[in-house]
Design a protein around this motif. Sequence first.
Motif, PDB file in Angstrom:
ATOM      1  N   GLY A  28     -26.486 -21.647   3.148  1.00 47.41           N
ATOM      2  CA  GLY A  28     -25.771 -21.948   1.802  1.00 47.41           C
ATOM      3  C   GLY A  28     -26.377 -22.063   0.582  1.00 47.41           C
ATOM      4  N   LEU A  97     -19.364 -18.380  -5.448  1.00 48.77           N
ATOM      5  CA  LEU A  97     -18.445 -17.832  -4.260  1.00 48.77           C
ATOM      6  C   LEU A  97     -18.414 -16.390  -3.979  1.00 48.77           C
ATOM      7  CD1 LEU A  97     -15.855 -20.728  -4.385  1.00 48.77           C
ATOM      8  CD2 LEU A  97     -17.521 -20.471  -2.686  1.00 48.77           C
ATOM      9  N   TYR A 104     -20.569 -17.923   2.686  1.00 47.61           N
ATOM     10  CA  TYR A 104     -19.794 -19.406   2.751  1.00 47.61           C
ATOM     11  C   TYR A 104     -18.550 -18.924   3.699  1.00 47.61           C
ATOM     12  CZ  TYR A 104     -22.482 -21.161  -1.219  1.00 47.61           C
ATOM     13  OH  TYR A 104     -23.416 -21.224  -2.066  1.00 47.61           O
ATOM     14  N   LEU A 107     -20.131 -20.181   6.713  1.00 48.22           N
ATOM     15  CA  LEU A 107     -20.251 -21.511   6.515  1.00 48.22           C
ATOM     16  C   LEU A 107     -19.042 -22.347   7.039  1.00 48.22           C
ATOM     17  CD1 LEU A 107     -21.857 -23.964   6.386  1.00 48.22           C
ATOM     18  CD2 LEU A 107     -21.469 -23.687   3.839  1.00 48.22           C
ATOM     19  N   SER A 108     -18.014 -21.706   6.464  1.00 41.66           N
ATOM     20  CA  SER A 108     -16.595 -22.430   6.488  1.00 41.66           C
ATOM     21  C   SER A 108     -16.081 -22.380   7.933  1.00 41.66           C
ATOM     22  CB  SER A 108     -15.780 -21.807   5.328  1.00 41.66           C
ATOM     23  OG  SER A 108     -14.321 -22.560   5.587  1.00 41.66           O
ATOM     24  N   PRO A 229     -23.487 -26.212  -0.449  1.00 42.82           N
ATOM     25  CA  PRO A 229     -23.139 -26.002   0.806  1.00 42.82           C
ATOM     26  C   PRO A 229     -22.256 -27.140   1.438  1.00 42.82           C
ATOM     27  CG  PRO A 229     -25.413 -25.281   0.611  1.00 42.82           C
ATOM     28  CD  PRO A 229     -25.092 -26.068  -0.766  1.00 42.82           C
ATOM     29  N   VAL A 232     -18.705 -26.640   0.073  1.00 41.34           N
ATOM     30  CA  VAL A 232     -17.804 -25.847   0.713  1.00 41.34           C
ATOM     31  C   VAL A 232     -17.400 -26.355   1.946  1.00 41.34           C
ATOM     32  CG1 VAL A 232     -17.833 -23.393   1.487  1.00 41.34           C
ATOM     33  CG2 VAL A 232     -18.964 -23.936  -0.489  1.00 41.34           C
TER      34      VAL A 232
END
Length: 311
Positions: A28, A97, A104, A107-108, A229, A232
């Motif tokens: 991230g 973003l 992301y 990652l999310s 990171p 998020v």
Amino acid sequence: MRDLVAGMRYLGKGQRWVAQHGRWWGFGLIPALIAMVLYAAVLTVLAIWSGDIAAWATPFADGWGAPWQGLLRGVFVALLFAGGLTLAVLTFTATTLLIGDPFYESLSEKVEESEGNCPPSPDRPVWQEIWIALRDSVHVLLRAAGFGILLFFLGFVPFIGQTVIPAIGFCVSGFFLAVELTSVAMQRRDIPVRERLRMLRGRKGLAVGFGTPIVLLFLIPLVAVVLMPGAVAGATLLVRDLVPGPEEPSEPGAEAVGQNAAAPYGQPGAPGGFGPAPAPFPPNQGPPQAPPYPHQQSGPGSSAARPPAGW
């Protein structure tokens, strides 16, 4: 006040999650580093040219003597740079973003998988996801800019402009920053940007408690890159609790009601706990009448002639 503290806790939870998943933290960092280089260059140019911009914007002060001319233009430069810095904080998140949408999103999604019940991503191509993110970011930033212009002029009010207005400005920036950070998880749930704003306006304390500390921390050089990171990840955890999943009832007791409605009458869980459901009467007719005397039976009659149990 409870929501305010809860919002701060989500920031801590997000940073704790990336600390436990170091590979995803490094993953991230990439978009944040790219965005940091771009914004450092823009803010440097603004700092160099801020004096000339102040002189151009205040020609009426050309004939003023010392110290009033320097004081006015000094305040203008300070407000200009503060406004640019605030706008940079807001647009930094949106730009990061946008640059790192695939980063992301992954990652999310990983955060949600680790928590269980991860909603499936919409079946859309990457270019369409980026276009939706850009469109939503512009919508949010236009709203934030409206507040920023108002607060900029209120900053010239004596005393209030140097004390209360900056504090309000940080809270407003924190709210819109929370909107931007939660957009990744909200977009996965296909929640439109207007609905996101409505949901977070209903929990202003939660949004401000989450976003304002990030705004303040982002003012420290390089901290924005390090915390992005985790921000998020924390926003994803916040959305999971803010937006009930399909398996969760929206109101207390809704799940039990749904189960009871689905259970057949006469079985455990049915309304009343026993007996079949009474059949509705046909339109424009009342309840069935008993046969007239003398055909009516004098005894208890057969079980078919008796009304159903529970009537």
